[in-house]
Design a protein around this motif. Structure first.
Motif, short mmCIF file in Angstrom:
data_model
loop_
_atom_site.label_atom_id
_atom_site.label_comp_id
_atom_site.label_asym_id
_atom_site.label_seq_id
_atom_site.Cartn_x
_atom_site.Cartn_y
_atom_site.Cartn_z
N LYS B 46 0.87 -1.24 0.36
CA LYS B 46 0.23 -0.07 0.16
C LYS B 46 0.47 1.36 -0.08
O LYS B 46 0.48 2.39 -1.15
CB LYS B 46 -1.11 -0.23 1.36
N GLY B 47 1.86 1.54 0.82
CA GLY B 47 3.27 2.76 0.76
C GLY B 47 1.75 3.92 1.34
O GLY B 47 0.58 3.83 1.10
N THR B 48 2.47 4.80 2.20
CA THR B 48 1.55 6.06 2.56
C THR B 48 2.57 6.60 2.00
O THR B 48 4.04 6.88 2.39
CB THR B 48 1.52 6.28 4.32
N ALA B 49 2.85 8.47 1.30
CA ALA B 49 3.48 8.97 0.71
C ALA B 49 3.63 10.25 2.19
O ALA B 49 3.18 10.51 2.61
CB ALA B 49 2.22 9.84 -0.41
N PRO B 50 4.73 10.43 1.94
CA PRO B 50 5.28 11.66 2.83
C PRO B 50 4.30 13.00 2.81
O PRO B 50 4.12 13.17 1.25
CB PRO B 50 6.70 11.86 3.00
N ASN B 118 10.20 9.98 16.47
CA ASN B 118 8.65 10.00 17.57
C ASN B 118 7.74 9.30 17.94
O ASN B 118 6.15 9.50 16.85
CB ASN B 118 7.72 11.97 18.37
N TYR B 122 -0.64 3.17 19.43
CA TYR B 122 -2.05 3.47 20.43
C TYR B 122 -2.46 2.41 20.23
O TYR B 122 -4.02 2.26 20.48
CB TYR B 122 -3.02 4.30 20.36
N TYR B 153 3.76 4.22 14.83
CA TYR B 153 3.66 5.63 14.11
C TYR B 153 4.33 6.24 14.24
O TYR B 153 5.16 6.75 15.61
CB TYR B 153 2.42 6.03 13.87
N ASP B 155 5.00 10.89 14.70
CA ASP B 155 4.08 11.79 15.87
C ASP B 155 4.55 13.14 14.63
O ASP B 155 3.62 13.76 14.12
CB ASP B 155 3.96 12.07 16.82
N ASP B 158 4.07 11.14 9.33
CA ASP B 158 2.52 10.94 9.25
C ASP B 158 2.64 9.69 7.72
O ASP B 158 1.97 8.37 8.84
CB ASP B 158 1.87 11.88 8.60
N ARG B 161 4.86 3.88 8.59
CA ARG B 161 4.49 2.66 9.08
C ARG B 161 4.90 1.31 9.63
O ARG B 161 6.00 1.13 8.56
CB ARG B 161 3.02 2.35 8.54
#
Lengths: 414, 227
Positions: B46-50, B118, B122, B153, B155, B158, B161
């Motif tokens: 999936k990857g998440t873009a910065p 950081n 949760y 994660y 902080d 964002d 992952r």
């Protein structure tokens, strides 16, 4: 009975949103949304991500509303939906759009109507991967200062902005004062937020172009925009105000270590709007009356502490009056007590210089202000956060504006 | 000293007995060891873009290669000494997409970037927030006592992952890029073999292991390719 129903009407939407969004099924949905809202070409050359925030805010203030809260009842409920679209084309092109649906850019601005706007839209070219140079055009937040990276509800430990970004002064962009005495007379009436200006209006999403980047420990930004940093949101749009009197702003920063970040900013540009033209002294134009601002910022962080500070020295060249100087600063700190609970404190002050009073002497052109803000926040999950803020402010003289204010905010992020 | 006799002869006997014991132990060990090999078909990354909206970004590495964790479920003795593992942050990504650890394992979170990270979680299995720390000040290792998933994660960044999968079994491994795995040193018996891809996607199969045998098990995607 009346009190109970008023309480329900005021606070129920916030509590309902909190209860619903913090529930397990909602978390699952928000997690899914977080991962699912993107479109990518097979090789990943093109990718676009949609994300959003739903913020519900409630404000309760004494007397006249403080800062950039427009005249409302003592209690005002402010919902806002923000959608963010980040798009990338290869490694060099990036585009960003921020859309908002709310009751006006500032609290209470359009209290009886809804409003929907594209607050930011930009196209960026980054020729090198390390980000030494970025060229950007569009409508976007100012490079001045260090508040912009945390100005959105999720990142901001408070609900309102620091004083330099929201304390409205008697400077107006609508007309030249007839005389120094006419300008000084404004000090004795409550803020006319539809006509007066702060030093910096929030994140100042004006339109224009910028170059910025990072080289080792240094970063820089230079922007040319259509409106001054103090200009009101209606002037930020290029269709409303062209570039005939552009504002040039910039910032240089240095990070001696991961913990520290120092910056110095400047901005110079006309703050009077075309509506003021007929009131200008003969032979002058809007560009002859600039707002010149010098600012310094610093931030430090370590483990669960974060501290920010900024100081602004701003000079408005006022037709028929001369230079009106102001100095504003704040120091803000945030501490995370637990993974969920954080607290924040902020001390703000603004001082005003003197102008001729028309009687042979001089007088301060606005009333000095100090304000203390305290906030507590609880991050329920990675998607839901609630904050409460209490502010106590005092202005020199008898006229006070929202001496005490309580604000709450529930944010859902996806 | 009648029993010792000639010291040279005694040394020879001792050596012979010791060698036999080692050979016997090694043989027993070889006999007790079963192996499972195979492959897990992984979903596309999936990857998440910065997020680079308000600040210039440095160079961000691609997200870590997705993996599955393959483990044998059963009632096994706990390892005597808990291990210390690392989940580093490098080029603004977590080092592993998923780090499998046994219950009681201590995990360090060193920052290998010049800027702060950081790390926080949760997850019910372990809630923590390490705060901001730089390259040369790795915070104290955390002990993971409860089995379950700990989603990680940052902080500040964002897009970062990661996950720690805390397992109540000593027999686990991560798949190599491409999904291949090899789980060695397994006891004989009947167990459940699981392939954990994420909280919602755990494939499993009953397996019967025999001393010295190598079993081949594949976990295809649910749509149906046979093993």
């Amino acid at each position: 009975m009346k009190r109970t129903s008023a309480f329900c009407r005021r606070w129920l939407p916030l509590l309902l949103l909190l209860a619903l969004s913090a529930s397990a099924p909602a978390q699952e949905l928000l997690d899914k949304l977080d991962d699912a809202l993107f479109v990518q070409s097979p090789g990943g050359f093109f990718r676009t991500d949609l994300s959003g925030r739903l913020d519900l805010e409630g404000y309760y203030h004494e007397g006249n509303p403080p800062g950039l809260i427009f005249p409302t009842d003592n209690f005002f409920f402010n919902p806002r939906l923000s959608l963010f679209l980040d798009a990338r084309l290869g490694e060099q092109f990036y585009s960003f759009v921020q859309f908002r649906a709310d009751r006006g850019f500032d609290v209470g601005l359009k209290q009886h109507n809804g409003d929907a706007r594209f607050d930011e839209y930009l196209l960026r070219w980054t020729p090198w991967r390390a980000g030494e140079l970025n060229v950007q055009v569009g409508k976007f937040a100012t490079a001045v200062g260090n508040w912009v990276p945390r100005h959105l509800a999720w990142e901001n430990p408070f609900i309102t902005a620091p004083a330099p970004y929201e304390n409205v002064t008697v400077i107006t962009d609508q007309a030249a004062p007839a005389s120094p005495a006419a300008m000084l007379a404004r000090r004795n009436i409550p803020d006319r937020k539809g006509a007066w200006l702060p030093v910096v209006w929030g994140p100042s999403y004006a339109s224009g172009a910028s170059v910025f980047g990072r080289v080792e420990k240094f970063d820089y930004a230079l922007e040319v925009k259509n409106a001054s940093i103090s200009s009101r949101p209606s002037a930020w749009d290029a269709t409303e105000l062209g570039w005939s009197n552009p504002t040039v702003s910039g910032r240089v920063g240095v990070r001696p270590s991961a913990a520290w970040n120092f910056g110095a900013s400047f901005s110079r540009g006309a703050y009077l709007l075309p509506a003021a033209k007929p009131t200008l002294p003969a032979g002058t134009s809007l560009g002859d009356f600039p707002q010149i601002t010098l600012a310094a910022d610093a931030n430090w962080s370590w483990r669960h502490w974060q501290v920010w500070a900024e100081i602004f020295a701003s000079r408005f060249d006022v037709p028929n009056v001369g230079n009106a100087d102001t100095l504003a600063y704040y120091v803000e700190t945030k501490y995370k007590f637990t993974p969920h609970l954080f607290g924040a404190l902020r001390w703000n002050q603004q001082f005003f210089g003197k102008i001729p009073n028309g009687l042979g002497g001089e007088a301060q052109w606005d009333r000095n202000l100090w304000r203390a803000d305290a906030a507590l926040g609880w991050r329920f999950t990675r998607h839901v956060q609630a904050k409460v803020q209490y502010s106590y402010s005092h202005q020199q003289g008898y006229l006070q504006q929202g001496e005490q204010m309580v604000a709450t905010q529930v944010s859902v992020k996806f | 000293m009648p029993t010792l006799g000639n010291p040279i002869v005694h040394r020879g006997w001792s050596r012979a007995v010791f060698t036999c014991a080692i050979a016997w132990l090694a043989g027993a060990q070889l006999h007790a060891e079963a192996i499972i090999e195979g492959a897990v078909t992984l979903p596309p990354p999936k990857g998440t873009a910065p997020t680079v909206r308000y600040q210039a970004a440095g160079e961000v590495a691609p997200p870590p290669v997705p993996v599955a964790v393959v483990y044998l479920e059963g009632d096994f003795p706990k390892p005597a000494a808990p291990r210390v593992l690392r989940m580093a942050q490098r080029q603004f990504q977590f080092e592993h997409a998923v780090l499998p650890v046994g219950v009681g394992t201590r995990v360090e979170f060193p920052n290998q970037d010049a800027e702060y990270h950081n790390v926080f979680s949760y997850s019910k299995t372990k809630r923590f927030d390490l705060g901001r720390y730089r390259m040369d000040e790795t915070p104290a290792a955390l002990t993971f006592e409860q089995p379950g998933v700990v989603r990680l994660y940052c902080d500040i960044h964002d897009h970062m992952r990661g996950a720690i999968l805390v397992l109540a079994t000593p027999h686990f491994t991560s798949t190599a890029p491409g999904g291949k795995f090899r789980l060695a040193g397994l006891p004989a018996g009947t167990f459940t073999l699981k392939a954990w891809i994420d909280e919602k996607t755990v494939r499993e199969q009953r397996v019967t292991l025999t001393d010295g045998e190598t079993l081949r098990i594949n976990f295809p995607a649910p749509s149906g390719e046979s093993q």
